[in-house]
Enzyme design. Structure first.
Site, PDB file in Angstrom:
ATOM      1  N   GLU A 174      36.066   8.635  22.473  1.00 15.60           N
ATOM      2  CA  GLU A 174      36.003   9.987  22.442  1.00 15.60           C
ATOM      3  C   GLU A 174      37.563  10.249  23.441  1.00 15.60           C
ATOM      4  O   GLU A 174      38.123  11.203  23.279  1.00 15.60           O
ATOM      5  CB  GLU A 174      34.880  10.863  23.236  1.00 15.60           C
ATOM      6  CG  GLU A 174      33.647  10.625  21.964  1.00 15.60           C
ATOM      7  CD  GLU A 174      32.576  11.127  22.649  1.00 15.60           C
ATOM      8  OE1 GLU A 174      32.125  12.307  22.154  1.00 15.60           O
ATOM      9  OE2 GLU A 174      31.937  10.773  23.587  1.00 15.60           O
ATOM     10  N   GLY A 220      32.055   7.217  24.802  1.00 19.99           N
ATOM     11  CA  GLY A 220      33.046   7.865  25.577  1.00 19.99           C
ATOM     12  C   GLY A 220      34.405   7.535  25.766  1.00 19.99           C
ATOM     13  O   GLY A 220      35.354   8.252  25.701  1.00 19.99           O
ATOM     14  N   GLU A 237      26.279   5.656  20.337  1.00 21.33           N
ATOM     15  CA  GLU A 237      25.263   6.479  21.062  1.00 21.33           C
ATOM     16  C   GLU A 237      23.929   6.429  20.450  1.00 21.33           C
ATOM     17  O   GLU A 237      22.988   6.624  20.887  1.00 21.33           O
ATOM     18  CB  GLU A 237      25.795   7.832  21.076  1.00 21.33           C
ATOM     19  CG  GLU A 237      26.887   7.964  22.367  1.00 21.33           C
ATOM     20  CD  GLU A 237      28.367   7.959  21.461  1.00 21.33           C
ATOM     21  OE1 GLU A 237      29.308   8.162  22.029  1.00 21.33           O
ATOM     22  OE2 GLU A 237      28.454   7.631  20.335  1.00 21.33           O
ATOM     23  N   ALA A 244      30.436   5.538  28.119  1.00 19.99           N
ATOM     24  CA  ALA A 244      30.058   6.328  29.327  1.00 19.99           C
ATOM     25  C   ALA A 244      29.192   5.430  30.091  1.00 19.99           C
ATOM     26  O   ALA A 244      28.881   4.314  29.775  1.00 19.99           O
ATOM     27  CB  ALA A 244      29.330   7.411  28.847  1.00 19.99           C
TER      28      ALA A 244
END
Length: 268
Positions: free
Chosen positions: A122, A119, A142, A76
């Site tokens: 994901e 991310g 994370e 992210a």
């Protein structure tokens, strides 16, 4: 035939790949090279809109999403989140876009090379199959930022590789090779660094050559297995099985089998 509503994009490249004898393949390439395809909110919305356009297009049978050779998506966009408060994060509802991505009905194949972290991993796990180059790196790091996965990572990774290994991955932030993730069951296949995208497209074409209604209902049934009991899943499967007996492709497929010829799908 079909509805084409592809938008002008800043962070992705959208195209269609011809597939003689079958439906086309929709291709989405993340294109934010200066940030290793880090997933900021505008990029995610562009991906979502492209997914939805392909999902509505009757000429598309399967979707492939990829990044660059260096990175599918390195995570992210941390700069976008660093100064946000709890209240701001709540009202921004950053994860609404992920909920819409999750509802795409057509099969999605991730073609991964380089980093697929946080991310990025994901987004890969939102796909239905994963074709990974040998140089790929996967992980949910994370924890090293003082946070946890927030776009489904704790749930999808656990369903894919089990409790013990997902605990290790998420609690330590460990980075895994493509071979390791293949052995753990996350990845469909590991291929050459030079051919990963071609291999993913070839797989997508194979899917797009099958009857589209049956493909979509089969995907629904497989995904249903993750959120229901075995009894509920079997009941759901059976209803979809019965439903396909109203399709033109069921008639064509069975007649072609009896007549010993190749079926000509109408995708109806």
């Amino acid at each position: 035939m079909g509805k084409k509503t592809y938008k002008e994009n800043r962070f992705i490249i959208v195209s269609e790949i011809e597939n003689p004898g079958g439906l086309k393949v929709g291709l989405i390439q993340l294109n934010r090279p200066d940030a290793l395809n880090a997933l900021n909110i505008p990029l995610l919305y562009e991906v979502m809109y492209a997914y939805e356009a392909f999902d509505e297009d009757n000429d598309i049978g399967c979707i492939v999403i990829t990044g660059s050779q260096k990175a599918f998506a390195a995570g992210a966009d941390i700069k976008e989140m660093a100064e946000i408060s709890t209240v701001e994060m709540y009202f921004r509802d950053k994860f609404a876009v992920w909920d819409r991505i999750r509802r795409i009905k057509k099969p999605i194949i991730a073609a991964v090379s380089g980093y697929a972290l946080g991310g990025g991993n994901e987004l890969v796990m939102n796909c239905d199959m994963i074709v990974a180059a040998e140089n790929s790196k996967f992980g949910q790091p994370e924890i090293n930022l003082g946070i946890i996965p927030g776009a489904g990572g704790t749930q999808r990774l656990t369903r894919a590789i089990g409790k013990a290994k997902s605990m290790e991955a998420i609690l330590t932030g460990k980075i895994y090779t493509a071979k390791e993730m293949y052995e753990l069951g996350l990845i469909t296949k590991v291929v050459s660094n030079d051919t990963y995208l071609d291999d993913a497209v070839a797989l997508a074409k194979e899917v797009a050559n099958k009857p589209a209604v049956a493909v979509r209902l089969a995907k629904e049934c497989i995904l249903k297995s993750f959120d229901t009991t075995i009894e509920g899943g079997i009941e759901f499967e059976r209803k979809n099985f019965y439903l396909l007996f109203a399709s033109e492709d069921k008639v064509e497929g069975m007649n072609a089998f009896i007549e010993k010829r190749k079926p000509v799908w109408k995708h109806k």
